[in-house]
Every structure is written in C-alpha cells, then in structure tokens.
Design a protein around this motif. Structure first.
Motif, PDB file in Angstrom:
ATOM      1  N   ASP A   7      -5.670 -10.118 -13.935  1.00 33.75           N
ATOM      2  CA  ASP A   7      -6.545 -11.245 -13.613  1.00 33.75           C
ATOM      3  C   ASP A   7      -7.991 -10.884 -13.946  1.00 33.75           C
ATOM      4  O   ASP A   7      -8.466  -9.796 -13.603  1.00 33.75           O
ATOM      5  CB  ASP A   7      -6.443 -11.601 -12.127  1.00 33.75           C
ATOM      6  CG  ASP A   7      -5.054 -12.107 -11.747  1.00 33.75           C
ATOM      7  OD1 ASP A   7      -4.268 -12.399 -12.666  1.00 33.75           O
ATOM      8  OD2 ASP A   7      -4.763 -12.202 -10.537  1.00 33.75           O
ATOM      9  N   LYS A  59     -11.740 -12.552 -13.448  1.00 31.45           N
ATOM     10  CA  LYS A  59     -12.485 -13.619 -12.789  1.00 31.45           C
ATOM     11  C   LYS A  59     -13.286 -14.429 -13.803  1.00 31.45           C
ATOM     12  O   LYS A  59     -13.999 -13.888 -14.634  1.00 31.45           O
ATOM     13  CB  LYS A  59     -13.427 -13.024 -11.736  1.00 31.45           C
ATOM     14  CG  LYS A  59     -14.132 -14.072 -10.884  1.00 31.45           C
ATOM     15  CD  LYS A  59     -14.989 -13.422  -9.815  1.00 31.45           C
ATOM     16  CE  LYS A  59     -15.685 -14.468  -8.954  1.00 31.45           C
ATOM     17  NZ  LYS A  59     -16.531 -13.839  -7.895  1.00 31.45           N
ATOM     18  N   LYS A  69      -5.776 -15.678 -15.581  1.00 31.10           N
ATOM     19  CA  LYS A  69      -4.875 -14.825 -14.813  1.00 31.10           C
ATOM     20  C   LYS A  69      -3.904 -14.114 -15.745  1.00 31.10           C
ATOM     21  O   LYS A  69      -3.741 -14.486 -16.907  1.00 31.10           O
ATOM     22  CB  LYS A  69      -4.109 -15.657 -13.786  1.00 31.10           C
ATOM     23  CG  LYS A  69      -4.998 -16.282 -12.719  1.00 31.10           C
ATOM     24  CD  LYS A  69      -4.174 -17.042 -11.694  1.00 31.10           C
ATOM     25  CE  LYS A  69      -5.060 -17.630 -10.605  1.00 31.10           C
ATOM     26  NZ  LYS A  69      -4.269 -18.360  -9.582  1.00 31.10           N
ATOM     27  N   GLU A 127      -1.738 -15.273 -19.115  1.00 24.83           N
ATOM     28  CA  GLU A 127      -2.352 -16.403 -19.812  1.00 24.83           C
ATOM     29  C   GLU A 127      -2.955 -15.958 -21.140  1.00 24.83           C
ATOM     30  O   GLU A 127      -3.411 -14.821 -21.285  1.00 24.83           O
ATOM     31  CB  GLU A 127      -3.436 -17.045 -18.951  1.00 24.83           C
ATOM     32  CG  GLU A 127      -2.913 -17.720 -17.699  1.00 24.83           C
ATOM     33  CD  GLU A 127      -4.013 -18.368 -16.881  1.00 24.83           C
ATOM     34  OE1 GLU A 127      -3.681 -19.130 -15.964  1.00 24.83           O
ATOM     35  OE2 GLU A 127      -5.206 -18.108 -17.163  1.00 24.83           O
TER      36      GLU A 127
END
Length: 221
Positions: free
Chosen positions: A73, A75, A79, A82
């Motif tokens: 992940d 920020k 995530k 993806e």
C-alpha cells in the motif's frame, strides 16, 4: 541736408537688420536639410536584429509514464495489487527500490485487467442479489412487519431482551434469507411495542423493517 543724412542712417540700419534675419533663415534651413548617412551607419540600420540568446525550438518532451503493479500500500497512490501510472524515475527510485511495486509487463497488465473485470462482474451480481433480496423482504414484512413474541413480567417489562441474532433467526425462518447479526441494527428493546430494524444487505443496499414485539400468550413461570 540734415534730414537726408538721418534718412540714410535709418535705411542702413534696416538693411543691416534684414541681412541678419536672412543669415538666420539660411542657417536654420541648413540644419533641417537631410544629410546622407555614412556607409557604416547605413549598414548598421539595414542589419537584422538578432537575439543575444538563441531561441529554443520547443520544450523537452516529458518522460512517458510507466505502469507499476503495487506490492504494498502506498498512501495517496494505491493499494497492493493495483496498477498505477507513474513517472519512470519515481517508479525506479522509489517504488521498485523500496519493494513497493514492480514494473508491469504486458502479460501482467492483461492479467490484472481480467481479474478486475471478473471482480466487477462479481460485485454487480452481488448487488443485484441484494436488490432482489430487499424486494423479497419488503413483500414478506413490508405490510405487517416482523412479529416476535416475548415473555413479559408483571411490570410490563420484557424478560431478557430482543437481540440482532433473534431477528436474524426469524428472518431466516420466515423469509429464507440468511443475514449476519452484524448487519442488523436494533434500538434498545425492553418492552412491548413496534421498533425499526435496520438491515444492511449490501454496502450499497439497505432497508428498514418494522419489528413488532408482542406478548407471548404462553407464560413461563
């Protein structure tokens, strides 16, 4: 003779003044007369004006974005699992070097696209099933509500309480719909009456059902 001498002096004075005026006019005319430019001056005027700094013919093209499959992940980006589009330098110097992603090959891009399509189809099917379930529950309980019978003490208070698990069991028995108790929200129920139960059938599909708490005719002493 005296008059003649005076007239002659006056005439000479006028001639002197006219001569001075004529000389002034001649000098002014000479100043206004255009003079031919020197060869060096003509060459300087005819030469094209050149910029002291060479002009750029165009802006440098921005680096083409690359697709990265995230393995962690990030920020503000995405995530794990993806696909994201980022600049090559950011991909190599941060995502790949930090172990947060890998440059996606054509095969990986195709696989992720297939998985995304399958997930979207499954999500659409789940929502469709929830909408159909809502219609079925509305037909079963929409008019009269969901009845539940409880033991009541002498003071009119219920023995125990009505829980979300009680409601889930009744819905399963009477409508053949299985709901997790975590998806049923009830107010505090301690006496007879009609209450509103919130049923969450899907993240995007929910409904309210009247819960009618009645006195159980069979009294347990």
């Amino acid at each position: 003779q005296a008059r003649l001498s005076s007239s002659r002096g006056h005439i000479e004075h006028m001639i002197h003044r006219l001569s001075a005026f004529a000389l002034c006019c001649l000098a002014y005319a000479l100043l206004l007369e255009p003079r031919p430019l020197q060869p060096a001056a003509r060459a300087a005027i005819a030469a094209p004006v050149r910029s002291p700094v060479p002009l750029m013919k165009g802006k440098a093209k921005a680096a083409k974005a690359v697709k990265v499959l995230l393995t962690g992940d990030v920020k503000g980006l995405g995530k794990a699992g993806e696909l994201v589009d980022v600049k090559p330098a950011y991909a190599e110097n941060f995502l790949v070097s930090k172990g947060l992603g890998n440059i996606a090959s054509k095969e990986v891009i195709a696989r992720v696209a297939e998985e995304a399509a399958a997930a979207a189809a499954a999500a659409a099917e789940a929502k469709k099933a929830a909408v159909e379930c809502k219609a079925s529950l509305a037909q079963t309980f929409g008019k009269n509500g969901l009845f539940i019978e409880c033991q009541v003490g002498p003071n009119g208070k219920l023995h125990g309480s009505v829980t979300a698990q009680d409601v889930a069991s009744l819905i399963d028995q009477r409508a053949n719909v299985k709901l997790d108790k975590q998806n049923i929200a009830l107010p505090s129920i301690s006496e007879l009456g009609t209450y509103s139960a919130d049923l969450k059938l899907h993240p995007e599909v929910s409904m309210k059902v009247d819960l009618v708490v009645k006195k159980n005719p069979i009294t347990i002493s």
